[in-house]
Scaffold this motif. Sequence first.
Motif, PDB file in Angstrom:
ATOM      1  N   PHE A  11      15.820  17.644  -6.858  1.00 47.30           N
ATOM      2  CA  PHE A  11      16.460  16.442  -6.304  1.00 47.30           C
ATOM      3  C   PHE A  11      15.446  15.489  -5.661  1.00 47.30           C
ATOM      4  O   PHE A  11      15.788  14.694  -4.790  1.00 47.30           O
ATOM      5  N   SER A 104      26.040  18.076   5.370  1.00 51.99           N
ATOM      6  CA  SER A 104      25.262  17.830   4.156  1.00 51.99           C
ATOM      7  C   SER A 104      25.693  18.757   3.024  1.00 51.99           C
ATOM      8  O   SER A 104      25.771  18.346   1.859  1.00 51.99           O
ATOM      9  N   ASP A 107      28.813  17.410   1.661  1.00 55.82           N
ATOM     10  CA  ASP A 107      28.565  16.208   0.861  1.00 55.82           C
ATOM     11  C   ASP A 107      28.103  16.553  -0.552  1.00 55.82           C
ATOM     12  O   ASP A 107      28.445  15.863  -1.513  1.00 55.82           O
ATOM     13  N   ARG A 108      27.321  17.625  -0.681  1.00 57.28           N
ATOM     14  CA  ARG A 108      26.766  17.985  -1.985  1.00 57.28           C
ATOM     15  C   ARG A 108      27.712  18.840  -2.822  1.00 57.28           C
ATOM     16  O   ARG A 108      27.764  18.699  -4.039  1.00 57.28           O
ATOM     17  N   ASN A 114      28.684  14.083  -6.378  1.00 56.45           N
ATOM     18  CA  ASN A 114      27.412  14.622  -5.900  1.00 56.45           C
ATOM     19  C   ASN A 114      27.143  16.004  -6.482  1.00 56.45           C
ATOM     20  O   ASN A 114      26.003  16.325  -6.841  1.00 56.45           O
ATOM     21  N   LYS A 117      25.785  15.672  -9.963  1.00 54.67           N
ATOM     22  CA  LYS A 117      24.416  15.164 -10.032  1.00 54.67           C
ATOM     23  C   LYS A 117      23.387  16.176  -9.551  1.00 54.67           C
ATOM     24  O   LYS A 117      22.212  16.091  -9.920  1.00 54.67           O
ATOM     25  N   GLY A 118      23.826  17.106  -8.696  1.00 46.82           N
ATOM     26  CA  GLY A 118      22.875  18.017  -8.081  1.00 46.82           C
ATOM     27  C   GLY A 118      23.151  19.485  -8.317  1.00 46.82           C
ATOM     28  O   GLY A 118      22.641  20.078  -9.275  1.00 46.82           O
ATOM     29  N   PHE A 204      22.083  11.648  -3.677  1.00 45.26           N
ATOM     30  CA  PHE A 204      23.447  11.926  -3.246  1.00 45.26           C
ATOM     31  C   PHE A 204      24.030  10.753  -2.463  1.00 45.26           C
ATOM     32  O   PHE A 204      23.433  10.278  -1.497  1.00 45.26           O
ATOM     33  N   ASP A 205      25.202  10.318  -2.888  1.00 50.31           N
ATOM     34  CA  ASP A 205      25.889   9.218  -2.212  1.00 50.31           C
ATOM     35  C   ASP A 205      26.819   9.778  -1.140  1.00 50.31           C
ATOM     36  O   ASP A 205      27.709  10.572  -1.435  1.00 50.31           O
ATOM     37  N   SER A 206      26.600   9.356   0.087  1.00 50.77           N
ATOM     38  CA  SER A 206      27.459   9.800   1.183  1.00 50.77           C
ATOM     39  C   SER A 206      27.278   8.870   2.364  1.00 50.77           C
ATOM     40  O   SER A 206      26.276   8.147   2.467  1.00 50.77           O
ATOM     41  N   HIS A 209      24.082   9.762   4.204  1.00 51.30           N
ATOM     42  CA  HIS A 209      22.886   9.164   3.610  1.00 51.30           C
ATOM     43  C   HIS A 209      22.766   7.693   3.983  1.00 51.30           C
ATOM     44  O   HIS A 209      21.686   7.227   4.388  1.00 51.30           O
TER      45      HIS A 209
END
Length: 233
Positions: A11, A104, A107-108, A114, A117-118, A204-206, A209
């Motif tokens: 990442f 966090s 969020d992931r 997210n 993507k991760g 990651f969009d949050s 962040h």
Amino acid sequence: MMTLYTFGPAFGLPDMSPFVTKTELLLKMAGCDYRCQTGGYAKAPKGKMPYLHTGDAVIDDSTLIRFYLEQSHQINFDAALSPAERGIAWAFEKMLEEHLYYISLRDRWAIDANFNKGPRKIFKRIPALIRGFVIWKVRRKMNTKLRIQGIALHKEADIIQLAKKDLDALADFLADKTYLMGDTLCAADATVYAFMRSALCPLFDSATHEYALSKPNLIAYCDRISKKFYPEG
């Protein structure tokens, strides 16, 4: 030579786990001779990363690794701090490790965009026939963990407010200092750096962040430590 078992870079971060990054930075700060080894998760004594193989023992927690380095290698990460300052530094470490970390993590792992993507990429080596089931099982376990901890029980707006309080506290205390407690690195800087690098990860969009990006001193802090210990990027 000591061996640090890690997940490995991912990442755009030194490691996908801030606890691994924290531990590696402590080893770098201490000037220890070590190597990183991926692929050891199945043998992790407590089912988590990182762990350190010293040749004589296995140390299986990032903070316990710090204690080991201090006791066995006569390293005092906090030598420049007063007792009161050590207490403050410890409190910031625990705020990040025991509170912001779970935000966090949520969020992931709990936000589908997210996750895709991760974390989903972690499972790419699992046979396609069972991959979907394994992903479902692990995500369910993660969501259960977040509910037991409590963060997943809150409304979205409340989670955002809690994350902002953590980031405000850290940014306000750091102010214009070079490192968390002043001009000299201490053990807590390894934790702060690891968790701020994670919060600032652009993948990651949050709300966490976005709010971290509004703190220029946190960004500059991470840049300073990155240039010092991770010049390769």
